[in-house]
Design a protein around this motif. Structure first.
Motif, mmCIF file in Angstrom:
data_model
loop_
_atom_site.group_PDB
_atom_site.id
_atom_site.type_symbol
_atom_site.label_atom_id
_atom_site.label_comp_id
_atom_site.label_asym_id
_atom_site.label_seq_id
_atom_site.Cartn_x
_atom_site.Cartn_y
_atom_site.Cartn_z
ATOM 1 N N ASP A 119 -0.653 -52.753 36.070
ATOM 2 C CA ASP A 119 -1.305 -51.534 35.563
ATOM 3 C C ASP A 119 -2.634 -51.829 34.871
ATOM 4 N N GLY A 120 -3.017 -53.101 34.795
ATOM 5 C CA GLY A 120 -4.256 -53.469 34.114
ATOM 6 C C GLY A 120 -3.946 -54.271 32.854
ATOM 7 N N LEU A 121 -4.825 -55.226 32.546
ATOM 8 C CA LEU A 121 -4.641 -56.125 31.410
ATOM 9 C C LEU A 121 -4.354 -55.386 30.106
ATOM 10 N N GLN A 122 -5.194 -54.404 29.799
ATOM 11 C CA GLN A 122 -5.086 -53.726 28.507
ATOM 12 C C GLN A 122 -3.730 -53.044 28.343
ATOM 13 N N SER A 123 -3.242 -52.510 29.417
ATOM 14 C CA SER A 123 -1.964 -51.813 29.386
ATOM 15 C C SER A 123 -0.787 -52.803 29.431
ATOM 16 N N ASP A 124 -0.859 -53.793 30.307
ATOM 17 C CA ASP A 124 0.287 -54.686 30.506
ATOM 18 C C ASP A 124 0.499 -55.655 29.347
ATOM 19 N N ILE A 125 -0.584 -56.091 28.703
ATOM 20 C CA ILE A 125 -0.395 -57.052 27.611
ATOM 21 C C ILE A 125 0.419 -56.420 26.482
ATOM 22 N N LYS A 126 0.322 -55.096 26.361
ATOM 23 C CA LYS A 126 1.089 -54.420 25.301
ATOM 24 C C LYS A 126 2.599 -54.589 25.472
ATOM 25 N N HIS A 127 3.043 -54.722 26.721
ATOM 26 C CA HIS A 127 4.478 -54.961 26.940
ATOM 27 C C HIS A 127 4.890 -56.314 26.350
ATOM 28 N N VAL A 128 4.009 -57.309 26.503
ATOM 29 C CA VAL A 128 4.298 -58.639 25.944
ATOM 30 C C VAL A 128 4.289 -58.564 24.409
ATOM 31 N N LEU A 129 3.276 -57.899 23.864
ATOM 32 C CA LEU A 129 3.159 -57.824 22.404
ATOM 33 C C LEU A 129 4.357 -57.104 21.803
ATOM 34 N N LYS A 130 4.773 -56.025 22.464
ATOM 35 C CA LYS A 130 5.900 -55.254 21.945
ATOM 36 C C LYS A 130 7.206 -56.065 22.047
ATOM 37 N N ALA A 131 7.423 -56.668 23.213
ATOM 38 C CA ALA A 131 8.667 -57.425 23.407
ATOM 39 C C ALA A 131 8.712 -58.653 22.492
ATOM 40 N N SER A 132 7.536 -59.235 22.198
ATOM 41 C CA SER A 132 7.482 -60.438 21.357
ATOM 42 C C SER A 132 7.269 -60.113 19.881
ATOM 43 N N ASP A 133 7.002 -58.829 19.582
ATOM 44 C CA ASP A 133 6.766 -58.391 18.204
ATOM 45 C C ASP A 133 5.581 -59.124 17.571
ATOM 46 N N VAL A 134 4.489 -59.184 18.302
ATOM 47 C CA VAL A 134 3.279 -59.877 17.843
ATOM 48 C C VAL A 134 2.048 -59.047 18.216
#
Lengths: 318, 318
Positions: B212-227
């Motif tokens: 879906d694009g870097l800006q959108s997809d990185i948020k999944h990592v940040l949310k799942a990792s709590d960072v």
């Protein structure tokens, strides 16, 4: 597509999560841990509106049945249901519809101990694709190819009810009030013979589930096993509801050519017949011997000693 | 539906059949034998015409891409592709279309060693659902949830090409002749980073594929990792074709918000940075450090020392 994120609420975190699911919905993939020394059975079925189901089909029944028809494929291999994915395409995100659909889906999923581990929701004309995974002890799967001349042919349950139920729903047939609910129920809520399939692993030589009708589906077994069969039509198990609703010839045609019964057809060698009663005693389903496998590659339908030709051919959904 | 039986010829018996496929298409289920001490990764994606792809998309590219986007999910977990099912819904059985679609599908399937073991073909509005299974050594899967403050953020390949390719196809943009083919190719034939994903199992702390694009997809990592994370926009890897085709601000927006790159974004702890070069040396893909994970849960985009706000938001297919 924002509203489609709401859909997740009806599916994520719902249902039983098996202990062998190490990571459920929410990452790039789910992770599951197969048991040792087991093979995995995989099957996939799509239901498209106006092709496989009428727009009037209640969402709960649709959710239940979309999974049940896949579980029936696992049953026919003797597999234990384990994990599944759901691809759901919908013209709109309708909360009431989704709640009922997911309730029906998880009713079947929880009962048969299968976990939803992934999926995709997209906008478009309504259709449902489910892929199921089951487990089977290595080398113990039931296939269509193991029937041998002399093996006895059996079916579970009764035949033809679902097709009559569909005709009632379409107004093509009027059944007595006391039978309507049963027959429509057989169409909307087929019972995948999951426990029976697993129990048959030790006694049956082949198996298939009846989705297109006995006359059509048995040919897959005969072809895969390179054999023929004689079917005694007097022996076909017919429900009281079917017999009360139509004349005997029509009943025979429903049982032979009616689709979507999702009963199992299986073959048992003579030496295993004694073990069959024991094997199926806890499966909670009746089973009926309806014929025998032959060496010649023909399918012979026999009624009162004479060869019989059905007055209808294959099953069409509508 | 008789013509639909012909469809089988384009799929059954095609492609490489892995040795761990004990029974392929043709029975109630396929049977596969998972390797010992491996987990199974499962993912499922649907592509619907006019939602995920234009009717003008060449069938061969569609067949290739429908599988590639699923393989990209396996890559993001570090899984080795193994088995798949295909549910294909088509308005009609068109031989030419089917031949090209299946050629594209098996081009990807054979290259990435994944076997088609089941499926369903139905009539209806064109859509494709593929469910893939991959294998991963137990406990070695890359998830979205493992990023820790201080970890370095990387992406494979270059970003934004696919979205620009789509704009060119839709006539929204004119690229120089020498770049058109490359950019459209990046949209039609994304390269799932399968080998890179497997190679990262020993060095990366988290991974996701960019759909879906870097800006959108990185948020999944940040949310799942709590960072949180800081991204240095100067570092985003841009192709020569992208830089030659649009101004620098547009290029940045394509790279940040353009979807369907199917590159991997992954995080690597400081202690593993030395091992990263070795791990990816045989994966045949370049990789670029673009930022760092932070303890606070914010995503900070940084350009020339100042915070940057993109002029477009998320990616929409069309």
């Amino acid at each position: 597509m924002k509203e489609f994120q709401l859909i997740d609420h009806f599916f994520n975190g719902r249902g039983q999560l098996r202990k062998d699911v190490k990571l459920g919905i929410g990452d790039d993939c789910a992770l599951v841990q197969p048991a040792e020394h087991k093979s995995i059975a995989i099957s996939c079925d799509t239901l498209v509106e106006n092709v496989h189901f009428l727009p009037s089909m209640p969402a709960q029944a649709l959710g239940y049945k979309a999974l049940a028809v896949n579980l029936s494929d696992l049953a026919a291999m003797g597999a234990e249901p384990a994990w599944m994915t759901l691809a759901l395409t919908l013209p709109e995100a309708d909360d009431t519809w989704l709640e009922q659909f997911s309730n029906g889906l998880f009713e079947a999923a929880d009962y048969y101990m299968i976990s939803l581990v992934g999926g995709d929701t997209t906008r478009g004309p309504r259709s449902i694709t489910i892929t199921v995974n089951g487990q089977i002890p290595e080398g113990k799967a039931l296939t269509r190819g193991g029937a041998r001349p002399g093996d006895w042919i059996y079916v579970t349950g009764t035949l033809g009810d679902s097709a009559l139920g569909l005709d009632i729903l379409q107004g093509k047939h009027l059944a007595r009030a006391e039978h309507r609910e049963y027959l429509i129920g057989r169409h909307y809520h087929p019972t995948p013979r999951v426990l029976a399939g697993q129990s048959l692993r030790s006694v049956a030589s082949s198996a298939i589930d009846l989705s297109d009708g006995l006359q059509s589906d048995i040919k897959h077994v005969l072809k895969a096993s390179d054999v023929g069969a004689v079917i005694d039509l007097e022996k076909l198990p017919l429900s009281q509801a079917l017999r009360d609703s139509v004349d005997s010839e029509a009943a025979l045609n429903y049982a032979l050519c009616g689709g979507e019964d999702y009963e199992l057809l299986f073959t048992v060698p003579e030496a295993q017949r004694g073990a069959l009663d024991v094997a199926l005693s806890h499966a909670g389903v009746k089973f009926t011997q309806i014929g025998q496998i032959q060496a010649n590659q023909k399918l012979k339908l026999q009624l009162a000693g004479a060869e019989y030709t059905p007055t209808t051919s294959g099953f069409q959904h509508f």
